[in-house]
Design a protein around this motif. Sequence first.
Motif, PDB file in Angstrom:
ATOM      1  N   UNK A 298       0.857  -1.192   0.000  1.00 26.52           N
ATOM      2  CA  UNK A 298       0.000   0.000   0.000  1.00 26.52           C
ATOM      3  C   UNK A 298       0.895   1.245   0.000  1.00 26.52           C
ATOM      4  N   UNK A 299       0.440   2.309  -0.678  1.00 25.36           N
ATOM      5  CA  UNK A 299       1.310   3.476  -0.906  1.00 25.36           C
ATOM      6  C   UNK A 299       1.872   4.050   0.396  1.00 25.36           C
ATOM      7  N   UNK A 300       1.001   4.189   1.412  1.00 23.94           N
ATOM      8  CA  UNK A 300       1.446   4.792   2.673  1.00 23.94           C
ATOM      9  C   UNK A 300       2.526   3.944   3.346  1.00 23.94           C
ATOM     10  N   UNK A 301       2.313   2.606   3.350  1.00 21.35           N
ATOM     11  CA  UNK A 301       3.291   1.702   3.982  1.00 21.35           C
ATOM     12  C   UNK A 301       4.633   1.781   3.246  1.00 21.35           C
ATOM     13  N   UNK A 302       4.551   1.814   1.908  1.00 21.67           N
ATOM     14  CA  UNK A 302       5.786   1.848   1.117  1.00 21.67           C
ATOM     15  C   UNK A 302       6.581   3.117   1.446  1.00 21.67           C
ATOM     16  N   UNK A 306      10.270   3.132   3.091  1.00 20.94           N
ATOM     17  CA  UNK A 306      11.381   3.705   2.321  1.00 20.94           C
ATOM     18  C   UNK A 306      12.152   4.728   3.152  1.00 20.94           C
ATOM     19  N   UNK A 307      11.420   5.482   3.955  1.00 19.59           N
ATOM     20  CA  UNK A 307      12.091   6.466   4.809  1.00 19.59           C
ATOM     21  C   UNK A 307      13.017   5.740   5.796  1.00 19.59           C
ATOM     22  N   UNK A 311      17.163   5.956   6.007  1.00 14.86           N
ATOM     23  CA  UNK A 311      17.871   6.274   7.263  1.00 14.86           C
ATOM     24  C   UNK A 311      18.929   5.211   7.562  1.00 14.86           C
ATOM     25  N   UNK A 312      18.573   3.934   7.339  1.00 14.60           N
ATOM     26  CA  UNK A 312      19.527   2.846   7.601  1.00 14.60           C
ATOM     27  C   UNK A 312      20.742   2.981   6.664  1.00 14.60           C
ATOM     28  N   UNK A 313      20.492   3.275   5.384  1.00 14.00           N
ATOM     29  CA  UNK A 313      21.599   3.404   4.416  1.00 14.00           C
ATOM     30  C   UNK A 313      22.497   4.586   4.801  1.00 14.00           C
ATOM     31  N   UNK A 314      21.891   5.682   5.181  1.00 21.58           N
ATOM     32  CA  UNK A 314      22.705   6.851   5.558  1.00 21.58           C
ATOM     33  C   UNK A 314      23.540   6.529   6.796  1.00 21.58           C
ATOM     34  N   UNK A 315      22.934   5.824   7.751  1.00 19.72           N
ATOM     35  CA  UNK A 315      23.684   5.452   8.961  1.00 19.72           C
ATOM     36  C   UNK A 315      24.839   4.513   8.616  1.00 19.72           C
ATOM     37  N   UNK A 316      24.653   3.714   7.563  1.00 17.62           N
ATOM     38  CA  UNK A 316      25.715   2.766   7.160  1.00 17.62           C
ATOM     39  C   UNK A 316      26.764   3.447   6.284  1.00 17.62           C
TER      40      UNK A 316
END
Length: 499
Positions: A298-302, A306-307, A311-316
């Motif tokens: 569902x669009x809202x869940x996606x 994604x946010x 955040x995880x990628x930036x932290x890594x």
Amino acid sequence: MLDQFDNRLDPSFAPVDRARLIARLGAVLPAGGLVTTTEGMRVYESDGLAAYRGLAGVVALPRDAGQVQAVLKVCAELGVPVVARGAGTGLSGGALPSPGCVLLSLSRMSRILSIDPEARTARVQPGVRNLAISEAAAPYGLFYAPDPSSQLACSIGGNVAENAGGVHCLKYGLTVHNLQSLDIVTLDGEALTLGSDALDSPGFDLMALMTGSEGLLAVVTEITVRLLPAPTHAQVLLAAFADLRHAGEAVAAIIAAGIIPAGLEMMDRLALGAAEDHTHAGYPRDAAAILLCELDGAEGDVGAELARVAAVCEAAGATSVRLARDETERKLFWAGRKGAFPAMGRLAPDYYCIDGTIPRRRLPDVLETIERLSRDHGLAVANVFHAGDGNLHPLILYDANEDGGIERAEALGGAILELCVAVGGTITGEHGVGREKINQMCAQFSTPEIETFFAIKSAFDPAGLLNPGKAIPTLARCAEFGAMHVHGGKTAFDHLDRF
Ligand SMILES: Cc1cc2nc3c(=O)[nH]c(=O)nc-3n(C[C@H](O)[C@H](O)[C@H](O)COP(=O)(O)OP(=O)(O)OC[C@H]3O[C@@H](n4cnc5c(N)ncnc54)[C@H](O)[C@@H]3O)c2cc1C
């Protein structure tokens, strides 16, 4: 890896009069159902692992299960080996013809028999292309989830025989998780249905056993696959990294955060550069590695997930993170990934695709070790793979026309597979063992385990006629190879235990 011409791998069968074989097969197949000329059979001399080639005794092209039954009965009676073939996109020499064999091509059995939108299933013949199933299901808002990068060409029968994976398998499971039932024909011509309309069946799970059996147990003549509702929304995030280690750490961190992407793929600098030249997908050429992470639902869940991924990628340590602008760019990001193998032609005359799986947390160490092995062996390696599954595809770049070119590529490939086993992984994630990785099976499995495989094989095919010399090494072969089952002995990668 091994010398394709090592005929000690081809069990010898009593010679059969070829003219008699052709006459017997001609009597059970319609006109045009046999290829007997050398030029005609060249088309079938290899699969996607083109370095391995061999000529069949004859190629049979049945149109239905009854003709498959009849061909197998002739082969059983005359003692002729049989190698089933789908689209020939396999990457482990699984469909490589054995000397004098009947190469049983299922390509003419390519009809979608029915789609049942209520039961969410599709009944198809084995030669149907993987992508054709989703195309036929699309008008009902359904799709078939396992999506090998070769899905435009590969057959669903080959997918079953290899238990194929793909970008979507992290979330939706492999082929084995998306099957409802299989019709098979055994070597003596017996037709069986495995599985049922119910979610579970009593007795041993023979459908699961058949899936991934690489044409060694029976020939698959019909498949009922499960279909899923097509997600209403999908979005892909592209994260760039300045080194492989950080990209590997991000993969483990995304999964550890409890996120289950619909796809989580990695490409290193060499792979993304070639893919960019090939597809112009808009990948950042200056990155050492990129991750493509797709979320669907569902669009809202996606949006919310994604946010979290960003955040995880930036932290890594990601140097940039961005979403596809629109559906066209999302498809382009994936087109670049799916075209990455053919794009290797821009880097070298030949590439050798390795397929090992490792525990995800070992990704950073293993990628660095592969870099070192690549330097030591003097051959470039491009990495493009199903990172979320820990399923590596190092593509070794080489030139088959150079003296010793293939041998050097094979030596490096063997070292990478042994590395996978040493860190607790496996020698194949989805491409199968085939002819190519038969030696590494000795590294993966102990003697009693290999004996069990042979016992299962003999229960279905006591004469050993179905796809001989593939997938299971003889114990003599393992002894010759050095009996290097890693749980019992030392390997060159024992030092990796410290990670
Ligand atoms: C560019 C490229 C990308 C790829 N990407 C992926 C990927 O993402 N994921 C993945 O899993 N694989 C991938 N592959 C490998 C390959 O496409 C798969 O293994 C596929 O499942 C093979 O299907 P096929 O019809 O070509 O089978 P073939 O190559 O014809 O045969 C493969 C094996 O299946 C057996 N077989 C075929 N049909 C039958 C049957 N009806 N009954 C019994 N045995 C049978 C053959 O004997 C052989 O052992 C890729 C290959 C290429 C070239």
